[in-house]
Design a protein around this motif. Structure first.
Motif, PDB file in Angstrom:
ATOM      1  N   GLY A   1      -6.992  11.568  18.455  1.00 33.86           N
ATOM      2  CA  GLY A   1      -6.136  12.120  17.420  1.00 33.86           C
ATOM      3  C   GLY A   1      -6.979  12.716  16.309  1.00 33.86           C
ATOM      4  N   TYR A   2      -6.334  13.453  15.417  1.00 37.50           N
ATOM      5  CA  TYR A   2      -7.013  14.064  14.276  1.00 37.50           C
ATOM      6  C   TYR A   2      -6.377  13.559  12.985  1.00 37.50           C
ATOM      7  CZ  TYR A   2      -9.266  17.225  17.573  1.00 37.50           C
ATOM      8  OH  TYR A   2     -10.008  17.720  18.605  1.00 37.50           O
ATOM      9  N   VAL A   3      -7.228  13.253  12.026  1.00 33.52           N
ATOM     10  CA  VAL A   3      -6.780  12.795  10.715  1.00 33.52           C
ATOM     11  C   VAL A   3      -7.387  13.705   9.661  1.00 33.52           C
ATOM     12  CG1 VAL A   3      -6.846  10.924   9.021  1.00 33.52           C
ATOM     13  CG2 VAL A   3      -6.517  10.403  11.448  1.00 33.52           C
ATOM     14  N   VAL A   4      -6.580  14.136   8.716  1.00 33.86           N
ATOM     15  CA  VAL A   4      -7.080  14.889   7.574  1.00 33.86           C
ATOM     16  C   VAL A   4      -7.112  13.950   6.381  1.00 33.86           C
ATOM     17  CG1 VAL A   4      -4.788  15.774   6.935  1.00 33.86           C
ATOM     18  CG2 VAL A   4      -6.819  17.011   6.223  1.00 33.86           C
ATOM     19  N   ALA A   5      -8.207  13.994   5.610  1.00 33.15           N
ATOM     20  CA  ALA A   5      -8.400  13.041   4.517  1.00 33.15           C
ATOM     21  C   ALA A   5      -9.358  13.609   3.476  1.00 33.15           C
ATOM     22  CB  ALA A   5      -8.961  11.719   5.054  1.00 33.15           C
TER      23      ALA A   5
ATOM     24  N   THR B   1     -10.782   7.300   3.521  1.00 36.22           N
ATOM     25  CA  THR B   1     -10.279   7.307   2.154  1.00 36.22           C
ATOM     26  C   THR B   1      -9.301   8.457   1.942  1.00 36.22           C
ATOM     27  OG1 THR B   1     -12.371   6.373   1.410  1.00 36.22           O
ATOM     28  CG2 THR B   1     -10.965   7.363  -0.271  1.00 36.22           C
ATOM     29  N   PHE B   2      -8.175   8.133   1.304  1.00 35.02           N
ATOM     30  CA  PHE B   2      -7.137   9.116   0.982  1.00 35.02           C
ATOM     31  C   PHE B   2      -6.749   9.943   2.217  1.00 35.02           C
ATOM     32  CE2 PHE B   2      -9.114   8.604  -3.320  1.00 35.02           C
ATOM     33  CZ  PHE B   2      -8.035   7.943  -3.893  1.00 35.02           C
ATOM     34  N   ASN B   3      -6.517   9.249   3.340  1.00 33.88           N
ATOM     35  CA  ASN B   3      -5.992   9.960   4.511  1.00 33.88           C
ATOM     36  C   ASN B   3      -4.604  10.496   4.176  1.00 33.88           C
ATOM     37  OD1 ASN B   3      -3.919   7.851   5.577  1.00 33.88           O
ATOM     38  ND2 ASN B   3      -5.810   6.672   5.366  1.00 33.88           N
ATOM     39  N   TYR B   4      -4.267  11.624   4.786  1.00 31.32           N
ATOM     40  CA  TYR B   4      -3.018  12.322   4.430  1.00 31.32           C
ATOM     41  C   TYR B   4      -2.114  12.571   5.632  1.00 31.32           C
ATOM     42  CZ  TYR B   4       0.140  15.916   2.590  1.00 31.32           C
ATOM     43  OH  TYR B   4       1.259  16.629   2.231  1.00 31.32           O
ATOM     44  N   ASP B   5      -2.684  13.063   6.737  1.00 29.41           N
ATOM     45  CA  ASP B   5      -1.835  13.442   7.875  1.00 29.41           C
ATOM     46  C   ASP B   5      -2.584  13.165   9.171  1.00 29.41           C
ATOM     47  OD1 ASP B   5       0.480  14.362   9.068  1.00 29.41           O
ATOM     48  OD2 ASP B   5      -0.110  16.474   9.011  1.00 29.41           O
TER      49      ASP B   5
ATOM     50  N   GLU C   1      -2.403   4.702   5.227  1.00 26.65           N
ATOM     51  CA  GLU C   1      -2.048   4.466   3.822  1.00 26.65           C
ATOM     52  C   GLU C   1      -3.220   4.880   2.954  1.00 26.65           C
ATOM     53  OE1 GLU C   1      -3.824   2.072   2.201  1.00 26.65           O
ATOM     54  OE2 GLU C   1      -4.468   0.659   3.739  1.00 26.65           O
ATOM     55  N   SER C   2      -2.924   5.258   1.718  1.00 27.48           N
ATOM     56  CA  SER C   2      -3.951   5.805   0.832  1.00 27.48           C
ATOM     57  C   SER C   2      -4.478   4.810  -0.182  1.00 27.48           C
ATOM     58  CB  SER C   2      -3.398   7.032   0.095  1.00 27.48           C
ATOM     59  OG  SER C   2      -2.257   6.677  -0.692  1.00 27.48           O
ATOM     60  N   SER C   3      -3.938   3.592  -0.203  1.00 28.43           N
ATOM     61  CA  SER C   3      -4.417   2.603  -1.179  1.00 28.43           C
ATOM     62  C   SER C   3      -5.823   2.119  -0.830  1.00 28.43           C
ATOM     63  CB  SER C   3      -3.456   1.420  -1.258  1.00 28.43           C
ATOM     64  OG  SER C   3      -2.183   1.843  -1.693  1.00 28.43           O
ATOM     65  N   THR C   4      -6.039   1.804   0.439  1.00 27.09           N
ATOM     66  CA  THR C   4      -7.364   1.382   0.908  1.00 27.09           C
ATOM     67  C   THR C   4      -7.937   2.344   1.932  1.00 27.09           C
ATOM     68  OG1 THR C   4      -6.572   0.051   2.780  1.00 27.09           O
ATOM     69  CG2 THR C   4      -6.616  -1.017   0.621  1.00 27.09           C
ATOM     70  N   GLY C   5      -7.117   3.291   2.409  1.00 29.06           N
ATOM     71  CA  GLY C   5      -7.565   4.237   3.417  1.00 29.06           C
ATOM     72  C   GLY C   5      -7.472   3.720   4.841  1.00 29.06           C
TER      73      GLY C   5
ATOM     74  N   VAL D   1       0.859  -1.176   0.000  1.00 27.49           N
ATOM     75  CA  VAL D   1       0.000   0.000   0.000  1.00 27.49           C
ATOM     76  C   VAL D   1       0.902   1.234   0.000  1.00 27.49           C
ATOM     77  CG1 VAL D   1      -1.963  -1.092   1.156  1.00 27.49           C
ATOM     78  CG2 VAL D   1      -0.126  -0.095   2.525  1.00 27.49           C
ATOM     79  N   PHE D   2       0.330   2.397  -0.275  1.00 27.64           N
ATOM     80  CA  PHE D   2       1.097   3.647  -0.298  1.00 27.64           C
ATOM     81  C   PHE D   2       0.980   4.342   1.066  1.00 27.64           C
ATOM     82  CE2 PHE D   2       0.555   2.992  -4.852  1.00 27.64           C
ATOM     83  CZ  PHE D   2       1.827   3.272  -5.319  1.00 27.64           C
ATOM     84  N   PRO D   3       2.093   4.417   1.821  1.00 22.78           N
ATOM     85  CA  PRO D   3       2.048   5.040   3.145  1.00 22.78           C
ATOM     86  C   PRO D   3       1.701   6.527   3.066  1.00 22.78           C
ATOM     87  CG  PRO D   3       4.053   3.737   2.867  1.00 22.78           C
ATOM     88  CD  PRO D   3       3.432   3.868   1.515  1.00 22.78           C
ATOM     89  N   THR D   4       1.045   7.008   4.113  1.00 18.00           N
ATOM     90  CA  THR D   4       0.740   8.435   4.204  1.00 18.00           C
ATOM     91  C   THR D   4       1.422   9.062   5.417  1.00 18.00           C
ATOM     92  OG1 THR D   4      -1.342   7.817   5.287  1.00 18.00           O
ATOM     93  CG2 THR D   4      -1.430   8.365   2.936  1.00 18.00           C
TER      94      THR D   4
END
Length: 438
Positions: free
Chosen positions: A138-142, A124-128, A101-105, A83-86
């Motif tokens: 915690g906080y996640v931006v996506a 989906t498409f989490n970033y930071d 990771e952004s492949s499956t979120g 998967v692609f790490p974020t």
């Protein structure tokens, strides 16, 4: 005899920087080594650095803790597929890690003691990610609702329960929390390439974030710092109540600039520049009492991930620390007569410096920090009252250097401790030199 004070590297110092160095420190800072992660070119890993110089690398499938020279300390296992790490973040206790990771979120937790990896939530498409001041949150931006739909979610790090707290629009960017629980998020445009100056770092008050309403940047936030071309990463320094942010696509000759913001959000100084895309901002503090600011002593730093995989197959995590001025002594030994010179270099160009002198026997076992009226406390190697001689400030030249010449008397002088206090061109106290003895 010539003596020159030496600078301490950050604890767990990174390996010496190679000749391929492309990250340049800003005025008053210095590059203090780097970690070679070129073997992960093409895999875009998540990397977290510990104070001892070791790192955890999540390369999209395998999670390993490694020493600074790459030796594997612990293998935490392999995910079922690549998967692609974020992001990859570790709590202050060094006990739990959280990575996305952004492949499956999928966002997961990792118990660093037991090695247990647990699925937490899918966004989906989490970033930071940023830890809240409330333990266990915690906080996640996506971009959970499609492309260019930047949202912030509060996540229970035990149950995985998720609540949306902001709908910002545009592409996803960094998110951070200050020591009072206020939330900061990058608000980027919804069109690419981003228009110059179109990105802002927006602050949301803690009470509004926890009110239950879904906030928007236009109505509910305050622009803490604006006018950026883009922001890739950010981190918070609780000691100075300020942020480090990474601006990319600047079009200024350096494609990326790492800024230190002051507590009001103004650009205080350039920490580093690089000719390509940088990310992975991580502030570190080894607890010596040093403050992260230009010309302060080492003990704090910023880790920067910069890859050049398409050009020279080089990828490094760089360590940038404050660049403390150096003092030097040239002259006779203590107890001997003759002409002596005490100099300082590495100070602010065209700033000022004043030489403080104490008896060597009054030197402290280690440095202590004293508030002498500057922006931050400065490091001294003796108590302030021990510096019986304080010379009139003298100008530093364009390279940040000055010197003081005196005649040493074999009977009167004895062994002395010299230390320079450093001022910028506006006479603001910004730091002190490392000490030196005769």
């Amino acid at each position: 005899m010539f003596r020159q004070a030496t600078q301490r590297l950050l604890t767990g110092a990174f390996l010496a920087t190679s000749a391929l160095a492309q990250v340049d420190a800003g005025e008053g800072f210095r590059v203090a080594g780097s970690l070679d992660i070129a073997q992960f070119c093409g895999r875009f890993p998540g990397v977290y650095s510990f104070l001892d110089g070791s790192t955890i690398v999540f390369d999209g499938q395998r999670i390993q803790r490694r020493t600074a020279d790459g030796t594997v300390l612990r293998d935490y296992g392999v995910l079922p597929g690549f998967v692609f790490p974020t992001f990859f973040e570790v709590d202050d206790a060094g006990a739990m890690a959280y990575f996305g990771e952004s492949s499956t979120g999928q966002i997961r937790s990792l118990d660093l003691a037991t090695g247990e990896i647990r699925d937490l939530v899918q966004l989906t498409f989490n970033y930071d990610f940023a830890f809240d001041v409330v333990p266990g949150l915690g906080y996640v931006v996506a971009s959970a609702f499609g492309s260019a739909t930047n949202s912030v979610f509060r996540v229970d790090l035990v149950t995985g329960d998720t609540v949306q707290v902001a709908d910002l629009g545009g592409f996803s960017g960094p998110v951070e929390v200050d020591s009072m629980g206020n939330l900061y998020a990058a608000v980027l445009p919804d069109a690419f390439p981003f228009p110059p100056g179109g990105t802002a770092f927006v602050r949301f008050e803690a009470a509004d974030v926890t009110s239950g309403a879904i906030l928007t940047d236009e109505a509910d936030g305050t622009v803490y710092s604006g006018g950026f071309n883009s922001l890739s990463s950010a981190d918070y320094d609780p000691a100075t109540n300020s942020f480090i942010v990474m601006e990319t696509s600047t079009g200024t000759g350096s494609d990326s600039i790492v800024w230190k913001l002051d507590p009001a959000g103004n650009r205080e100084s350039v920490i580093a520049t690089a000719p390509g895309y940088i990310a992975g901002c991580q502030f570190v503090d080894v607890g010596t009492g040093s403050f992260f600011s230009a010309y302060q002593g080492p003990g704090t730093g910023v880790r920067i991930s910069f890859r050049q995989c398409n050009q020279i197959s080089d990828w490094r995590v760089w360590n940038v620390t404050p660049g403390r001025p150096i003092a030097g002594f040239a002259g006779p030994d203590a107890g001997m007569s003759g002409t002596a010179v005490v100099d300082v270099f590495g100070g602010p160009p065209n700033g000022l410096a004043t030489l403080w002198v104490a008896r060597a026997g009054q030197q402290l076992p280690g440095e202590s920090f004293f508030d002498l009226g500057g922006t931050y406390p400065v490091a001294l190697n003796a108590l302030p009252d021990s510096y019986a001689r304080r010379l009139v400030p003298q100008p530093l030249d364009s390279s940040g250097r000055a010197s003081f010449t005196y005649t040493q008397d074999s009977v009167l002088e004895g062994e002395l401790l010299f230390q320079w206090l450093i001022f910028d061109a506006n006479m603001n106290l910004v730091g002190s030199s490392a000490p030196v003895r005769n």
